[in-house]
Scaffold this motif. Structure first.
Motif, PDB file in Angstrom:
ATOM      1  N   ARG A 147     110.566  65.171  13.628  1.00 33.23           N
ATOM      2  CA  ARG A 147     110.489  63.720  13.808  1.00 33.23           C
ATOM      3  C   ARG A 147     111.810  63.196  14.342  1.00 33.23           C
ATOM      4  O   ARG A 147     112.867  63.592  13.859  1.00 33.23           O
ATOM      5  CB  ARG A 147     110.183  63.031  12.467  1.00 33.23           C
ATOM      6  CG  ARG A 147     108.880  63.488  11.846  1.00 33.23           C
ATOM      7  CD  ARG A 147     108.674  62.862  10.478  1.00 33.23           C
ATOM      8  NE  ARG A 147     108.583  61.422  10.557  1.00 33.23           N
ATOM      9  CZ  ARG A 147     107.474  60.764  10.882  1.00 33.23           C
ATOM     10  NH1 ARG A 147     106.374  61.422  11.133  1.00 33.23           N
ATOM     11  NH2 ARG A 147     107.473  59.450  10.949  1.00 33.23           N
ATOM     12  N   TYR A 194     100.712  62.414  23.736  1.00 30.17           N
ATOM     13  CA  TYR A 194      99.881  61.238  23.476  1.00 30.17           C
ATOM     14  C   TYR A 194     100.821  60.136  23.013  1.00 30.17           C
ATOM     15  O   TYR A 194     101.776  60.406  22.288  1.00 30.17           O
ATOM     16  CB  TYR A 194      98.841  61.533  22.386  1.00 30.17           C
ATOM     17  CG  TYR A 194      97.867  60.399  22.135  1.00 30.17           C
ATOM     18  CD1 TYR A 194      96.801  60.167  22.991  1.00 30.17           C
ATOM     19  CD2 TYR A 194      98.031  59.553  21.036  1.00 30.17           C
ATOM     20  CE1 TYR A 194      95.905  59.130  22.772  1.00 30.17           C
ATOM     21  CE2 TYR A 194      97.141  58.508  20.807  1.00 30.17           C
ATOM     22  CZ  TYR A 194      96.077  58.309  21.674  1.00 30.17           C
ATOM     23  OH  TYR A 194      95.200  57.287  21.462  1.00 30.17           O
ATOM     24  N   LYS A 196     101.470  55.667  22.110  1.00 28.61           N
ATOM     25  CA  LYS A 196     101.091  54.256  21.984  1.00 28.61           C
ATOM     26  C   LYS A 196     102.373  53.444  22.123  1.00 28.61           C
ATOM     27  O   LYS A 196     103.401  53.824  21.552  1.00 28.61           O
ATOM     28  CB  LYS A 196     100.516  53.961  20.592  1.00 28.61           C
ATOM     29  CG  LYS A 196      99.160  54.572  20.332  1.00 28.61           C
ATOM     30  CD  LYS A 196      98.064  53.642  20.751  1.00 28.61           C
ATOM     31  CE  LYS A 196      96.696  54.260  20.476  1.00 28.61           C
ATOM     32  NZ  LYS A 196      95.667  53.692  21.353  1.00 28.61           N
ATOM     33  N   HIS A 208     108.206  48.969  21.249  1.00 29.07           N
ATOM     34  CA  HIS A 208     108.221  50.027  20.255  1.00 29.07           C
ATOM     35  C   HIS A 208     107.236  51.082  20.725  1.00 29.07           C
ATOM     36  O   HIS A 208     106.201  50.743  21.290  1.00 29.07           O
ATOM     37  CB  HIS A 208     107.790  49.476  18.888  1.00 29.07           C
ATOM     38  CG  HIS A 208     108.154  50.371  17.743  1.00 29.07           C
ATOM     39  ND1 HIS A 208     109.339  50.256  17.062  1.00 29.07           N
ATOM     40  CD2 HIS A 208     107.500  51.412  17.179  1.00 29.07           C
ATOM     41  CE1 HIS A 208     109.394  51.185  16.108  1.00 29.07           C
ATOM     42  NE2 HIS A 208     108.294  51.894  16.159  1.00 29.07           N
ATOM     43  N   PHE A 210     105.381  55.086  19.838  1.00 33.11           N
ATOM     44  CA  PHE A 210     105.173  56.318  19.071  1.00 33.11           C
ATOM     45  C   PHE A 210     104.664  57.370  20.052  1.00 33.11           C
ATOM     46  O   PHE A 210     103.660  57.148  20.722  1.00 33.11           O
ATOM     47  CB  PHE A 210     104.101  56.124  18.003  1.00 33.11           C
ATOM     48  CG  PHE A 210     104.417  55.069  16.988  1.00 33.11           C
ATOM     49  CD1 PHE A 210     105.486  55.208  16.114  1.00 33.11           C
ATOM     50  CD2 PHE A 210     103.628  53.926  16.889  1.00 33.11           C
ATOM     51  CE1 PHE A 210     105.767  54.229  15.162  1.00 33.11           C
ATOM     52  CE2 PHE A 210     103.898  52.946  15.947  1.00 33.11           C
ATOM     53  CZ  PHE A 210     104.972  53.103  15.072  1.00 33.11           C
ATOM     54  N   SER A 212     103.450  61.369  20.420  1.00 35.52           N
ATOM     55  CA  SER A 212     103.035  62.600  19.750  1.00 35.52           C
ATOM     56  C   SER A 212     103.144  63.737  20.753  1.00 35.52           C
ATOM     57  O   SER A 212     102.537  63.680  21.821  1.00 35.52           O
ATOM     58  CB  SER A 212     101.585  62.404  19.272  1.00 35.52           C
ATOM     59  OG  SER A 212     100.979  63.628  18.944  1.00 35.52           O
ATOM     60  N   HIS A 222     106.989  64.085  16.455  1.00 38.99           N
ATOM     61  CA  HIS A 222     106.790  62.641  16.505  1.00 38.99           C
ATOM     62  C   HIS A 222     108.075  62.041  17.030  1.00 38.99           C
ATOM     63  O   HIS A 222     109.133  62.185  16.421  1.00 38.99           O
ATOM     64  CB  HIS A 222     106.509  62.124  15.097  1.00 38.99           C
ATOM     65  CG  HIS A 222     106.313  60.643  15.007  1.00 38.99           C
ATOM     66  ND1 HIS A 222     107.279  59.794  14.552  1.00 38.99           N
ATOM     67  CD2 HIS A 222     105.260  59.873  15.330  1.00 38.99           C
ATOM     68  CE1 HIS A 222     106.807  58.548  14.579  1.00 38.99           C
ATOM     69  NE2 HIS A 222     105.590  58.576  15.050  1.00 38.99           N
ATOM     70  N   GLU A 224     109.857  58.611  18.106  1.00 45.14           N
ATOM     71  CA  GLU A 224     109.712  57.161  17.986  1.00 45.14           C
ATOM     72  C   GLU A 224     110.878  56.486  18.686  1.00 45.14           C
ATOM     73  O   GLU A 224     112.024  56.908  18.544  1.00 45.14           O
ATOM     74  CB  GLU A 224     109.726  56.781  16.497  1.00 45.14           C
ATOM     75  CG  GLU A 224     109.564  55.292  16.245  1.00 45.14           C
ATOM     76  CD  GLU A 224     109.812  54.931  14.783  1.00 45.14           C
ATOM     77  OE1 GLU A 224     110.649  55.582  14.130  1.00 45.14           O
ATOM     78  OE2 GLU A 224     109.159  53.993  14.300  1.00 45.14           O
TER      79      GLU A 224
ATOM     80  N   MET B 145     103.522  49.999  12.919  1.00 45.39           N
ATOM     81  CA  MET B 145     103.857  50.543  11.598  1.00 45.39           C
ATOM     82  C   MET B 145     104.029  52.060  11.707  1.00 45.39           C
ATOM     83  O   MET B 145     103.243  52.723  12.379  1.00 45.39           O
ATOM     84  CB  MET B 145     102.742  50.250  10.595  1.00 45.39           C
ATOM     85  CG  MET B 145     102.580  48.783  10.268  1.00 45.39           C
ATOM     86  SD  MET B 145     101.224  48.532   9.095  1.00 45.39           S
ATOM     87  CE  MET B 145      99.841  48.925  10.136  1.00 45.39           C
ATOM     88  N   ARG B 146     105.028  52.571  11.011  1.00 48.54           N
ATOM     89  CA  ARG B 146     105.248  54.016  10.985  1.00 48.54           C
ATOM     90  C   ARG B 146     105.166  54.495   9.542  1.00 48.54           C
ATOM     91  O   ARG B 146     105.911  54.015   8.687  1.00 48.54           O
ATOM     92  CB  ARG B 146     106.637  54.339  11.542  1.00 48.54           C
ATOM     93  CG  ARG B 146     106.994  55.815  11.498  1.00 48.54           C
ATOM     94  CD  ARG B 146     108.481  56.020  11.664  1.00 48.54           C
ATOM     95  NE  ARG B 146     109.209  55.581  10.483  1.00 48.54           N
ATOM     96  CZ  ARG B 146     110.449  55.121  10.489  1.00 48.54           C
ATOM     97  NH1 ARG B 146     111.122  55.020  11.599  1.00 48.54           N
ATOM     98  NH2 ARG B 146     111.042  54.746   9.375  1.00 48.54           N
ATOM     99  N   GLY B 147     104.252  55.388   9.255  1.00 51.97           N
ATOM    100  CA  GLY B 147     104.079  55.850   7.884  1.00 51.97           C
ATOM    101  C   GLY B 147     104.385  57.324   7.716  1.00 51.97           C
ATOM    102  O   GLY B 147     104.265  58.101   8.669  1.00 51.97           O
ATOM    103  N   THR B 212      98.128  59.226  15.255  1.00 52.17           N
ATOM    104  CA  THR B 212      98.521  58.043  16.021  1.00 52.17           C
ATOM    105  C   THR B 212      97.325  57.095  15.988  1.00 52.17           C
ATOM    106  O   THR B 212      96.205  57.500  16.315  1.00 52.17           O
ATOM    107  CB  THR B 212      98.883  58.417  17.470  1.00 52.17           C
ATOM    108  OG1 THR B 212      99.804  59.513  17.438  1.00 52.17           O
ATOM    109  CG2 THR B 212      99.533  57.248  18.181  1.00 52.17           C
ATOM    110  N   ALA B 221     100.218  52.357  15.208  1.00 55.50           N
ATOM    111  CA  ALA B 221     100.836  52.995  14.047  1.00 55.50           C
ATOM    112  C   ALA B 221     100.856  54.502  14.217  1.00 55.50           C
ATOM    113  O   ALA B 221     100.084  55.067  14.998  1.00 55.50           O
ATOM    114  CB  ALA B 221     100.075  52.623  12.780  1.00 55.50           C
ATOM    115  N   SER B 222     101.762  55.133  13.454  1.00 56.74           N
ATOM    116  CA  SER B 222     101.723  56.589  13.368  1.00 56.74           C
ATOM    117  C   SER B 222     101.836  56.964  11.903  1.00 56.74           C
ATOM    118  O   SER B 222     102.329  56.180  11.088  1.00 56.74           O
ATOM    119  CB  SER B 222     102.874  57.213  14.168  1.00 56.74           C
ATOM    120  OG  SER B 222     104.096  57.025  13.494  1.00 56.74           O
TER     121      SER B 222
END
Ligand SMILES: NC(=O)c1ccc[n+]([C@@H]2O[C@H](COP(=O)([O-])OP(=O)(O)OC[C@H]3O[C@@H](n4cnc5c(N)ncnc54)[C@H](O)[C@@H]3O)[C@@H](O)[C@H]2O)c1
Lengths: 332, 327
Positions: A147, A194, A196, A208, A210, A212, A222, A224, B145-147, B212, B221-222
């Protein structure tokens, strides 16, 4: 003795200029800037000369190396001009805004027999180097998941060019390309992407993402990136394996925290954490590139590596735009 | 009020048992378990009766049950308990299939008993506080949101797909998806996932993944549900959610109330948590809902179903290689 001409002296250009002034056997031969006032001020600060164009620089000064620190979408043009003038090239990351531009940059440097170095500086940050070395030593066993986080406040810049997805490629192309390059260094090529992101949502200077990643070797990552924080900048890295977990939390690895009582007339914020190093990573990087020119050796990060990192960024951008996972064709 | 526990297959049964014993007005009446030794041992430990497998407990005059069987057995037990008119607190994930979860919800509705999904994290004071801050609009509109809910391989029936229904992704997706649904008031609309077994050799279930997500209201979110904490990790794992809003960001690390213990006895460093025990807050909430004859519990069977749906969609996505739409 290297004579370096710097093109673009904004946020990162001034860091490079600072680096050159600290090196022995390197002369900052001139600064090319579109903004005359700013260019003159920078030239004065770094004890060199301002030039309005790269042609003027070439006419009046002897230069061996051109260092390109203009906004991303302008990289290719300057690389071509410099290469055709027979100068070695150091160019900021992301290498370019498109793969076509990036390939053209590699080609023109090859054709003109000059070196091309792309400043994917993360490989010179001691914390990331340390992580790389620990991985090589098998410190966490076989790696399963990774990550990374990078970002902070939305960047300010000349002409607000970061705010244009067309020009900067958003934080996916501009910023987390650092992590893509670092992860490729550690884990090899990426198979699938992938992503978003908040791009295109009519938000005022907020982004922002994310991402993958699935690597050829199976690692799931991951990545970010954020330009959505009210302030600050932070990085994180976590590598989890069968025999250990390596965690880097930038904010928590600061040896100095200075806290000042509020006083009238003192604008400075409350607490300023610092992590000084004997040599900053940018200087280490530039010294390495110059040493590679001298010795003819391959750099720690090649232009091809930078191209591959850009390929991941652009795949992530495409995935975020189309909503589909992107399979990256394996290159030989 | 009389309450029983069905099965100590899930280790949370122990913290629920402790909670039951500490709540005033509650009588921890009896334990059922399909394994007599396990049931008897628990009964001895808590000084209550072991009655055999669950039908024996359903025959008793008790008001409510906490169900801690293996995931795949939840449906059978909960449906029977509903028919016997017992209120139910069911361990998460609510079930291993959507059909089972739906049947459980229907059975409880028809009998007029409460079905609460055991999502204790909602009751943690730090999480309650975050919910309040969000309701007050402190971070503006939520954008992303990131979890994370990482942990260690629990072993046992958790890694037997016939009993667990899945590995890390099923085990560790539902808590955080529940928080995200609660925080946004929106449902997950699309799930993409990478899932694998990378931390343990020859495991029959997955032990890592990355989800995701996109919610119906556009929030992205992830989530990382991996059993990726090594044996020497200072704690079992984590539950974190970071929220990006139009007015600011908010980061929640539920188990951050800990100090560090560096010990020559254990040979390593451990997190010593001093925060509130959310399992007992959960049980207290459930008991209150039963006592006050509430029409529905604070976390419903439907909530359990929605979270399960996301985990199952993640498996579908990892198999097809494509994002999966829900609803
Ligand atoms: N390695 C890193 O960590 C890092 C950090 C920041 C930026 N960068 C990269 O460096 C590049 C520059 O970014 P920045 O943040 O310094 O941007 P910036 O806007 O702060 O600076 C760009 C400078 O280029 C000048 N400029 C613009 N057009 C020009 C032209 N045609 N000729 C000469 N000068 C021109 C501007 O006046 C400005 O001073 C980008 O590619 C960016 O992605 C890298």
């Amino acid at each position: 003795m290297f004579r370096v001409g710097l093109v673009g002296c904004g946020t990162i250009g001034s860091v490079h200029a600072q680096g050159y002034t600290r090196m022995e056997d390197v002369e900052l031969a001139g600064i090319v800037e579109v903004r005359e006032d700013h260019g003159r001020a920078m030239a004065q600060l770094f004890h060199t000369t301002w030039y309005p164009t790269i042609e003027a620089l070439f006419e009046e000064a002897e230069v061996d190396v051109i260092d390109i620190c203009v906004p991303t979408y302008l990289h290719r043009g300057y690389v071509e001009t410099a290469a055709r003038a027979g100068k070695h090239v150091i160019c900021e990351k992301p290498m370019a805004r498109t793969l076509a531009d990036a390939q053209a940059m590699i080609d023109v440097c090859e054709e003109n027999g000059v070196r091309l170095f792309i400043a994917q500086v993360l490989r010179f940050f001691p914390q990331y180097r340390k992580a790389y070395e620990l991985l090589q030593a098998g410190a966490v066993g076989q790696v399963g998941t990774v990550r990374t986080t990078r970002g902070g406040v939305f960047p300010t810049s000349w002409n607000d060019w970061y705010a244009s997805a067309e020009n900067s490629g958003t934080l996916i192309v501009d910023m987390i390309i650092h992590d893509f390059d670092f992860l490729r260094w550690c884990f090899g090529d990426v198979r699938r992407v992938y992503a978003k992101s908040l791009r295109g949502r009519d938000l005022n200077r907020l982004d922002h993402a994310f991402v993958s990643l699935r690597f050829e070797n199976g690692v799931i990552a991951h990545v970010e990136g954020t330009w959505a924080y009210p302030s600050g900048f932070q990085t994180r890295l976590e590598i989890a394996g069968t025999g250990g977990v390596l965690e880097h939390v930038g904010d928590e690895e600061m040896p100095i925290h200075l806290s000042l009582r509020e006083r009238i007339g003192r604008s400075e914020g409350v607490a300023v954490p610092e992590s000084p190093l004997a040599k900053d990573p940018y200087q280490l990087e530039l010294e390495h590139f110059l040493a590679c020119i001298q010795s003819g050796a391959e750099p720690i990060v090649t232009a091809r590596d930078a191209y591959e990192a850009l390929r991941i960024s652009l795949a992530a951008l495409e995935s975020a735009a189309t909503g589909r996972p992107i399979e990256l064709e394996v290159r030989s | 009020m009389k309450v029983g526990i069905v099965s100590f297959a899930h280790m949370h049964a122990h913290s629920y048992a402790n909670a039951l014993q500490s709540i005033k007005g509650v009588e921890f009446a009896a334990i059922a378990d399909d394994l007599p030794e396990r049931g008897q041992a628990a009964a001895d430990q808590y000084g209550v009766r072991y009655v055999g497998d669950y039908p024996a407990l359903l025959a008793e005059d008790i008001d409510a049950l906490i169900v801690c069987t293996e995931n795949a057995r939840h449906a059978e037990v909960v449906i029977a308990a509903a028919k016997a008119n017992k209120h139910i607190l069911c361990e998460k994930p609510i079930a291993t299939t959507l059909a089972d979860a739906q049947a459980m919800i229907v059975a409880c509705r028809e009998s007029g008993v409460l079905l609460q999904t055991a999502f204790p994290v909602r009751f943690h004071p730090a999480v309650q506080r975050v919910k309040r801050l969000l309701e007050q609009g402190r971070v503006g509109r939520i954008l992303a949101m990131r979890g994370t809910n990482r942990g260690q391989n629990p072993g046992g029936w958790f890694v037997d797909p016939a009993l667990s229904g899945g590995g890390a992704v099923l085990d560790h997706t539902v808590h955080v998806v529940d928080l995200m649904r609660w925080f946004t008031g929106s449902e997950v609309r699309e799930v993409y996932a990478e899932i694998d077994t990378r931390f343990h050799d020859s495991l029959a279930v997955d032990d890592c993944g990355l989800l995701t997500l996109e919610f119906a209201n556009g929030v992205i979110a992830s989530h990382d549900p991996s059993w990726s904490r090594c044996a020497s990790y200072p704690t079992w794992g984590d539950v974190t959610v970071e929220i990006i809003g139009t007015e600011g960001t908010l980061s929640l690390d539920v188990f951050r109330q800990h100090m560090l213990l560096h010990s020559d006895l254990s040979g390593h460093t451990t997190h010593e948590n001093w925060g509130d025990d959310m399992d007992s807050l959960l049980v207290a909430d459930f008991i209150r809902s039963v006592a006050e004859r509430k029409a529905s519990p604070s976390v419903t069977g439907e909530d359990g179903l929605r979270a399960l749906e996301v985990a199952l969609a993640a498996y579908e996505s990892a198999t097809s290689g494509q994002p999966v739409r829900i609803g």
